[in-house]
Design a protein around this motif. Structure first.
Motif, PDB file in Angstrom:
ATOM      1  N   LEU A  93       0.844  -1.195   0.000  1.00  0.00           N
ATOM      2  CA  LEU A  93       0.000   0.000   0.000  1.00  0.00           C
ATOM      3  C   LEU A  93       0.879   1.245   0.000  1.00  0.00           C
ATOM      4  O   LEU A  93       1.873   1.319   0.730  1.00  0.00           O
ATOM      5  CB  LEU A  93      -0.906   0.031   1.235  1.00  0.00           C
ATOM      6  CG  LEU A  93      -1.759  -1.214   1.513  1.00  0.00           C
ATOM      7  CD1 LEU A  93      -2.495  -1.040   2.834  1.00  0.00           C
ATOM      8  CD2 LEU A  93      -2.739  -1.474   0.377  1.00  0.00           C
ATOM      9  N   ASP A  94       0.494   2.202  -0.827  1.00  0.00           N
ATOM     10  CA  ASP A  94       1.134   3.526  -0.810  1.00  0.00           C
ATOM     11  C   ASP A  94       0.169   4.447  -0.065  1.00  0.00           C
ATOM     12  O   ASP A  94      -0.851   4.880  -0.610  1.00  0.00           O
ATOM     13  CB  ASP A  94       1.378   4.002  -2.237  1.00  0.00           C
ATOM     14  CG  ASP A  94       2.161   5.312  -2.272  1.00  0.00           C
ATOM     15  OD1 ASP A  94       2.869   5.594  -1.283  1.00  0.00           O
ATOM     16  OD2 ASP A  94       2.037   6.051  -3.261  1.00  0.00           O
ATOM     17  N   VAL A  95       0.488   4.714   1.208  1.00  0.00           N
ATOM     18  CA  VAL A  95      -0.472   5.340   2.124  1.00  0.00           C
ATOM     19  C   VAL A  95      -0.058   6.777   2.436  1.00  0.00           C
ATOM     20  O   VAL A  95       1.106   7.029   2.783  1.00  0.00           O
ATOM     21  CB  VAL A  95      -0.567   4.544   3.451  1.00  0.00           C
ATOM     22  CG1 VAL A  95      -1.664   5.103   4.333  1.00  0.00           C
ATOM     23  CG2 VAL A  95      -0.805   3.078   3.169  1.00  0.00           C
ATOM     24  N   PRO A  96      -0.982   7.710   2.373  1.00  0.00           N
ATOM     25  CA  PRO A  96      -0.684   9.068   2.848  1.00  0.00           C
ATOM     26  C   PRO A  96      -0.770   9.111   4.378  1.00  0.00           C
ATOM     27  O   PRO A  96      -1.790   8.736   4.957  1.00  0.00           O
ATOM     28  CB  PRO A  96      -1.769   9.921   2.191  1.00  0.00           C
ATOM     29  CG  PRO A  96      -2.915   8.982   1.985  1.00  0.00           C
ATOM     30  CD  PRO A  96      -2.319   7.625   1.746  1.00  0.00           C
ATOM     31  N   ILE A  97       0.280   9.566   5.008  1.00  0.00           N
ATOM     32  CA  ILE A  97       0.320   9.670   6.478  1.00  0.00           C
ATOM     33  C   ILE A  97       0.278  11.145   6.849  1.00  0.00           C
ATOM     34  O   ILE A  97       1.158  11.921   6.456  1.00  0.00           O
ATOM     35  CB  ILE A  97       1.592   9.008   7.050  1.00  0.00           C
ATOM     36  CG1 ILE A  97       1.661   7.537   6.630  1.00  0.00           C
ATOM     37  CG2 ILE A  97       1.622   9.139   8.566  1.00  0.00           C
ATOM     38  CD1 ILE A  97       0.549   6.676   7.166  1.00  0.00           C
ATOM     39  N   ARG A  98      -0.745  11.510   7.610  1.00  0.00           N
ATOM     40  CA  ARG A  98      -0.901  12.917   8.005  1.00  0.00           C
ATOM     41  C   ARG A  98      -0.399  13.142   9.427  1.00  0.00           C
ATOM     42  O   ARG A  98      -0.649  12.326  10.302  1.00  0.00           O
ATOM     43  CB  ARG A  98      -2.373  13.319   7.905  1.00  0.00           C
ATOM     44  CG  ARG A  98      -2.896  13.398   6.508  1.00  0.00           C
ATOM     45  CD  ARG A  98      -4.354  13.785   6.465  1.00  0.00           C
ATOM     46  NE  ARG A  98      -5.225  12.678   6.838  1.00  0.00           N
ATOM     47  CZ  ARG A  98      -6.541  12.662   6.640  1.00  0.00           C
ATOM     48  NH1 ARG A  98      -7.139  13.704   6.071  1.00  0.00           N
ATOM     49  NH2 ARG A  98      -7.263  11.626   6.993  1.00  0.00           N
ATOM     50  N   ARG A  99       0.288  14.245   9.596  1.00  0.00           N
ATOM     51  CA  ARG A  99       0.676  14.699  10.931  1.00  0.00           C
ATOM     52  C   ARG A  99      -0.234  15.864  11.287  1.00  0.00           C
ATOM     53  O   ARG A  99      -0.233  16.899  10.611  1.00  0.00           O
ATOM     54  CB  ARG A  99       2.137  15.128  10.949  1.00  0.00           C
ATOM     55  CG  ARG A  99       2.692  15.343  12.344  1.00  0.00           C
ATOM     56  CD  ARG A  99       4.148  15.706  12.285  1.00  0.00           C
ATOM     57  NE  ARG A  99       4.691  15.996  13.602  1.00  0.00           N
ATOM     58  CZ  ARG A  99       5.827  16.641  13.827  1.00  0.00           C
ATOM     59  NH1 ARG A  99       6.554  17.054  12.794  1.00  0.00           N
ATOM     60  NH2 ARG A  99       6.243  16.858  15.041  1.00  0.00           N
ATOM     61  N   LEU A 100      -1.017  15.677  12.345  1.00  0.00           N
ATOM     62  CA  LEU A 100      -2.094  16.612  12.673  1.00  0.00           C
ATOM     63  C   LEU A 100      -1.670  17.601  13.741  1.00  0.00           C
ATOM     64  O   LEU A 100      -0.815  17.320  14.595  1.00  0.00           O
ATOM     65  CB  LEU A 100      -3.314  15.832  13.154  1.00  0.00           C
ATOM     66  CG  LEU A 100      -3.818  14.724  12.206  1.00  0.00           C
ATOM     67  CD1 LEU A 100      -4.959  13.967  12.850  1.00  0.00           C
ATOM     68  CD2 LEU A 100      -4.228  15.311  10.870  1.00  0.00           C
ATOM     69  N   ASP A 101      -2.281  18.760  13.671  1.00  0.00           N
ATOM     70  CA  ASP A 101      -2.075  19.812  14.680  1.00  0.00           C
ATOM     71  C   ASP A 101      -3.318  19.822  15.560  1.00  0.00           C
ATOM     72  O   ASP A 101      -4.382  20.289  15.152  1.00  0.00           O
ATOM     73  CB  ASP A 101      -1.869  21.156  13.985  1.00  0.00           C
ATOM     74  CG  ASP A 101      -1.334  22.213  14.945  1.00  0.00           C
ATOM     75  OD1 ASP A 101      -1.266  21.914  16.157  1.00  0.00           O
ATOM     76  OD2 ASP A 101      -0.981  23.302  14.492  1.00  0.00           O
ATOM     77  N   CYS A 102      -3.192  19.269  16.779  1.00  0.00           N
ATOM     78  CA  CYS A 102      -4.361  19.036  17.635  1.00  0.00           C
ATOM     79  C   CYS A 102      -4.598  20.209  18.583  1.00  0.00           C
ATOM     80  O   CYS A 102      -3.681  20.672  19.279  1.00  0.00           O
ATOM     81  CB  CYS A 102      -4.152  17.747  18.435  1.00  0.00           C
ATOM     82  SG  CYS A 102      -5.527  17.330  19.517  1.00  0.00           S
ATOM     83  N   TYR A 103      -5.846  20.676  18.635  1.00  0.00           N
ATOM     84  CA  TYR A 103      -6.217  21.747  19.562  1.00  0.00           C
ATOM     85  C   TYR A 103      -6.339  21.230  20.992  1.00  0.00           C
ATOM     86  O   TYR A 103      -6.105  21.954  21.957  1.00  0.00           O
ATOM     87  CB  TYR A 103      -7.557  22.361  19.140  1.00  0.00           C
ATOM     88  CG  TYR A 103      -7.441  23.376  18.035  1.00  0.00           C
ATOM     89  CD1 TYR A 103      -6.840  24.616  18.249  1.00  0.00           C
ATOM     90  CD2 TYR A 103      -7.960  23.097  16.777  1.00  0.00           C
ATOM     91  CE1 TYR A 103      -6.745  25.543  17.230  1.00  0.00           C
ATOM     92  CE2 TYR A 103      -7.860  24.016  15.745  1.00  0.00           C
ATOM     93  CZ  TYR A 103      -7.244  25.248  15.976  1.00  0.00           C
ATOM     94  OH  TYR A 103      -7.145  26.158  14.971  1.00  0.00           O
ATOM     95  N   GLN A 104      -6.736  19.951  21.150  1.00  0.00           N
ATOM     96  CA  GLN A 104      -7.014  19.426  22.480  1.00  0.00           C
ATOM     97  C   GLN A 104      -5.741  19.214  23.303  1.00  0.00           C
ATOM     98  O   GLN A 104      -5.672  19.640  24.454  1.00  0.00           O
ATOM     99  CB  GLN A 104      -7.779  18.086  22.354  1.00  0.00           C
ATOM    100  CG  GLN A 104      -9.121  18.200  21.652  1.00  0.00           C
ATOM    101  CD  GLN A 104     -10.090  19.064  22.443  1.00  0.00           C
ATOM    102  OE1 GLN A 104     -10.064  19.079  23.666  1.00  0.00           O
ATOM    103  NE2 GLN A 104     -10.939  19.801  21.718  1.00  0.00           N
ATOM    104  N   CYS A 105      -4.750  18.524  22.724  1.00  0.00           N
ATOM    105  CA  CYS A 105      -3.541  18.229  23.503  1.00  0.00           C
ATOM    106  C   CYS A 105      -2.362  19.109  23.118  1.00  0.00           C
ATOM    107  O   CYS A 105      -1.284  19.012  23.728  1.00  0.00           O
ATOM    108  CB  CYS A 105      -3.155  16.746  23.341  1.00  0.00           C
ATOM    109  SG  CYS A 105      -2.759  16.255  21.664  1.00  0.00           S
TER     110      CYS A 105
END
Length: 425
Positions: A93-105
């Motif tokens: 699988l060629d998977v897009p991996i997102r790094r998220l900017d979380c408001y909660q933590c």
């Protein structure tokens, strides 16, 4: 793959198109890879299937740390991930991996995926398949079957074993058996401790000295040690001393199997060799005695009719061998005494017969065994033995042979615990 047709397994002679490509790819994504859809598929030169995934716009990404929904994406990267084989095809699988900017933590963490752990390059589905295979096949065979590296499969299996059997659980166990087994060639040993009632391996450690087995009692704690009432073992001084030092209420029970085995090595074998050496002038009779080792050491019940006849002829022709064979049979009765008083009477009778026999190896053995009399008579109160551990040792040899040996002792010990999870009480 886009233009191919698959065969309906219910109608093998009637090829039918699966679905239109867009509908099919969307369904594959929803079924197998939550939050993603199949964007394209490509067959590689080596026969593997490469599926390129894209993010499902209708799916809300979740923070990898706190699990809350996120709307801000810090960065995107693509990663090659191995999935379980489809029929005869390796699937990548060629998977897009997102790094998220979380408001909660307040953290920037990788997206939490239900089918792929952070930092991993194999899916949960592939890992579950490998975990099932390594329970019935050696790692080398699983590596050949799946195409994964040996170390990857070992890491997957080690993680499974650590999760299921890594925790130390020995509370409430009042009777234990302990024994040693050969870890490697060259007199390197390990010690295994089991629950005497449900036959579950509680602990395995490298070495057979007092220092080697001390961590078990430290893990058990002072309160747990006080609850132990009996421990069966061979006549290993290190085991004896360490149990008495940590478990004030425990009675040491010496195992019949080891005593009889030692009597066979130190007495029966010694007398057999001496009798063979005394018959150097009679080669035919000498060969009969030299080749009788297993006849003398095996239990009479385990002999075939022909072997039983040979044994009777041998004992009738040689008085010293007949005497030590009788003593080997009689010593077992001590362990089957209904109470301590009867056991002491049987011991006195056996000891007197041994001394009166005049056979030096037997007399020396009886005098050494007298020091262990308390642990021998304790078998009338606590009918424990390590015969099951001898079966465990044989199973350990099979585990070791299937893996062609183990370089990682901790992994090997987890395999042993997994092989003996215990039975219901």
């Amino acid at each position: 793959m886009t233009g191919r047709r698959l065969v309906d397994w219910q109608s093998p002679n009637k090829p039918i198109p699966i679905l239109f490509p867009v509908m099919r790819d969307a369904m594959l994504g929803m079924v197998f890879w939550e939050g993603h859809v199949v964007n394209s598929s490509e067959e590689q030169a080596d026969g593997t299937l490469l599926l390129a995934l894209s993010e499902d716009p209708s799916h809300r990404p979740r923070c990898g740390r706190c699990g809350s929904d996120c709307v801000l994406v810090h960065e995107r990267r693509r990663r090659r991930v191995r999935d379980r084989d489809w029929f005869d095809r390796r699937v990548w699988l060629d998977v897009p991996i997102r790094r998220l900017d979380c408001y909660q933590c307040g953290a920037r963490a990788a997206e939490r995926l239900s089918w792929l752990d952070a930092g991993e390059r194999i899916t949960h589905r592939l890992r579950a398949w490998v975990e099932a295979l390594v329970q019935i096949l050696p790692i080398a065979h699983v590596a050949e079957l799946t195409g994964l590296h040996w170390h990857t499969i070992k890491r997957i299996d080690h993680r499974r074993l650590q999760t299921q059997y890594g925790a130390f659980e020995a509370r409430g166990v009042r009777r234990r058996v302990m024994d040693e087994f050969a870890l490697h060639k060259g007199h390197r040993y390990a010690t295994v401790i089991m629950d005497a009632q449900c036959m579950r391996v509680l602990w395995v450690g490298e070495g057979n000295s007092r220092e080697a087995i001390r961590p078990f009692f430290e893990l058990l704690g002072k309160e747990g040690c006080q609850h132990i009432e009996a421990v069966a073992m061979d006549m290993n001084t290190a085991f004896d001393l360490e149990v008495r030092a940590h478990c004030p209420n425990a009675e040491v029970v010496y195992d019949l199997f080891h005593v009889v085995a030692r009597f066979g090595r130190e007495v029966v074998d010694r007398v057999r060799v001496d009798q063979a050496n005394a018959l150097r002038s009679e080669p035919a009779q000498r060969q009969v005695i030299k080749r009788s080792r297993w006849l003398l050491l095996r239990n009479r019940d385990n002999l075939g009719d022909e072997q039983a006849v040979k044994l009777e002829e041998l004992l009738a022709a040689n008085a010293p061998l007949a005497t030590v064979y009788l003593l080997k049979t009689a010593i077992k009765e001590i362990w089957f005494a209904p109470n301590v008083r009867e056991g002491a009477r049987r011991w006195k009778d056996w000891y007197r017969l041994t001394i009166d026999s005049g056979i030096a190896p037997a007399i020396a053995f009886a005098k050494r065994l007298r020091k262990y009399l308390r642990g021998i008579l304790a078998s009338a109160i606590f009918p424990l033995n390590t015969s099951v551990l001898e079966g465990v040792n044989n199973r350990i040899k099979v585990i070791k042979r299937m893996a062609y040996g183990f370089r990682d002792s901790a992994y090997f010990f987890l395999k042993i615990k997994a092989a003996f999870p215990g039975k219901a009480r």
